[in-house]
Design an enzyme around this catalytic site. Structure first.
Site: not given
Length: 463
Positions: A104, A249, A251, A253
């Site tokens: 993340s 970010d 990833d 999400d």
């Protein structure tokens, strides 16, 4: 080196000794435990995987793939993808679960295995404990040679995900195109660089200025989308003629916006703005975690809905959303969860809803931000020695403020009219995190400092 084993997965730094970092041995061990758990739980020998663009991602992906195949599990590999895209794909592939290879917002030296159930949602607390127990006991058995799992690369799920966003009833492509938006994006050289340009073009954005959109895993700055890390895109907006800045970010999400003059919209206010739009079209309830801004409650009540708070953690927010039939929810870190799409934080869905809202609002992003209640959050922590009983400290603080409204579902949250302080113990280190919010930064910091003094007093009296 660091290795953190939690109910939602395993994350750590690359390199070092097994058991002390995220080494190949640790990846194989925990993937084996998860795969064995999937087979027991669902009897479904199919798992979807996908990864962000971290330098270590290819290595980790190969280890995970081979391990799952060794258990007799068929691997559907989305390759470079996003967390919400993997979540979206799991039920469509009728898989038993999914693994997202991403740390993340953590820096480049980190990677992780995020674990999903057959609905494409993060596994529950109990499920996570079962996986960790299997790993500890090495309770897994590999398949015979003729029963090894298959491997399939499916590389069109980002396109399918974008088509899904466009199909949502509350995403108005015509309204967005009519505004002729000029947008700057920062995707920290990860998979947002693959998804966002395609999405924005499909939505009808007139011009997309790309910053750090090459998915090579070399983050140009700290990848957490906080104001102090967004100076480059802020400068681009300040010096150009753009309507909006969009940041994700690694990833994809978490979602943050900047206004037309380069001022951060406020990561906490991503969910507030999206919720305002969703509630104006589909009245209902909302959920965020205890450490998120009160502004969501204010907006929800403006639309005659009911706001509920959940313990920190996406799985807790999702459970509370299901329990209260919330039409929108998420976390104050820019995580938008829209049940009409799926129960997971999704920056692509968030972008579609936000741009529709901004288009129909008809004014600038800064004017939209000014239309919401203004709160300031102060984030602090107090470090403790390992022998200190954190639970007893929180119990004493609860007693001290017993005349105030208190929520104990996740640490201690104390409310003072429109101000609050939230104390949480860390699961991984001897600290208490202290979040406070008020209508001024100075008051928020004063509240935090007051609670820090109270904690120190409790510790001193206990000696």
């Amino acid at each position: 080196m660091t290795l953190i084993k939690s109910i939602s997965g395993i994350r750590g730094t690359i390199g070092g000794k097994a058991g002390e970092a995220l080494t190949p041995l640790d990846v194989v061990k925990f993937t084996s435990a998860y795969g064995a758990w999937i087979l027991e739980k669902t009897n479904n020998p199919k798992v979807v995987i996908g990864r962000d663009a971290r330098i270590s991602g290819d290595m980790i992906s190969k280890l995970v793939t081979a391990t799952l195949q060794g258990l007799g599990i068929h691997v559907i590999d989305l390759g470079l993808s996003t967390t919400p895209t993997v979540e979206f794909a799991v039920p469509l592939e009728k898989a038993g679960g999914g693994i997202i290879l991403t740390a993340s917002h953590n820096p480049i030296q980190w990677n992780a295995l995020k674990l999903l159930n057959d609905k494409g949602e993060f596994i529950s607390d109990q499920d996570g404990k079962e996986v960790l127990e299997k790993a500890e006991k090495e309770d897994f058995k590999f398949a015979e040679v003729k029963k090894l799992g298959a491997y399939t690369l499916v590389d069109d799920y980002l396109d399918r995900h974008i088509e899904h966003v466009l199909s949502l009833d509350l995403v108005d492509q015509e309204a967005i195109a009519a505004r002729k938006f000029r947008v700057v994006i920062d995707c920290v050289n990860s998979t947002g660089g693959l998804a966002l340009p395609k999405l924005l073009t499909a939505l009808g954005v007139e011009h997309v200025e790309e910053m750090y959109c090459e998915p090579n895993g070399h983050f140009p700055h700290n990848p957490e989308p906080l104001p102090e890390n967004l100076r480059d895109i802020s400068g681009k907006l300040h010096n150009g003629k753009f309507d909006l800045g969009i940041v994700v970010d690694p990833d994809v999400d978490r979602l943050a916006f900047l206004t037309e003059d380069g001022t951060p919209f406020g990561e906490e206010y991503t969910l507030v703005a999206v919720s305002d739009y969703v509630l104006s079209q589909t009245p209902g309830n909302t959920v965020s975690n205890l450490s998120s801004t009160r502004a969501l409650r204010d907006v929800t009540e403006k639309h005659k809905g009911v706001y509920n708070a959940a313990a920190v953690g996406e799985v807790n927010v999702v459970n509370k959303m299901k329990e209260t039939n919330a039409v929108i929810g998420g976390e104050g870190n820019g995580g938008v969860i829209y049940p009409a799409s799926h129960y997971g934080r999704d920056a692509l869905v968030g972008i579609g809803l936000f741009l529709t809202h901004l288009a129909k609002f008809g004014k600038t992003a800064s004017r939209l931000r000014a239309s919401y209640p203004n709160y300031y959050i102060s984030k602090n922590k107090i470090e403790l020695t390992p022998e200190i009983d954190v639970d007893s400290i929180l119990d004493e603080i609860t007693r001290k403020y017993s005349k105030q409204p208190i929520n104990n579902i996740d640490g201690v949250k104390i409310e003072f009219d429109k101000e609050w302080v939230h104390l949480r113990k860390s699961n991984t280190e001897p600290i208490i995190r202290i979040y406070s919010e008020s209508e001024s930064q100075a008051t928020a910091e004063h509240l935090a400092n007051k609670l820090i003094l109270d904690i120190k007093e409790v510790i001193s009296l206990a000696k």
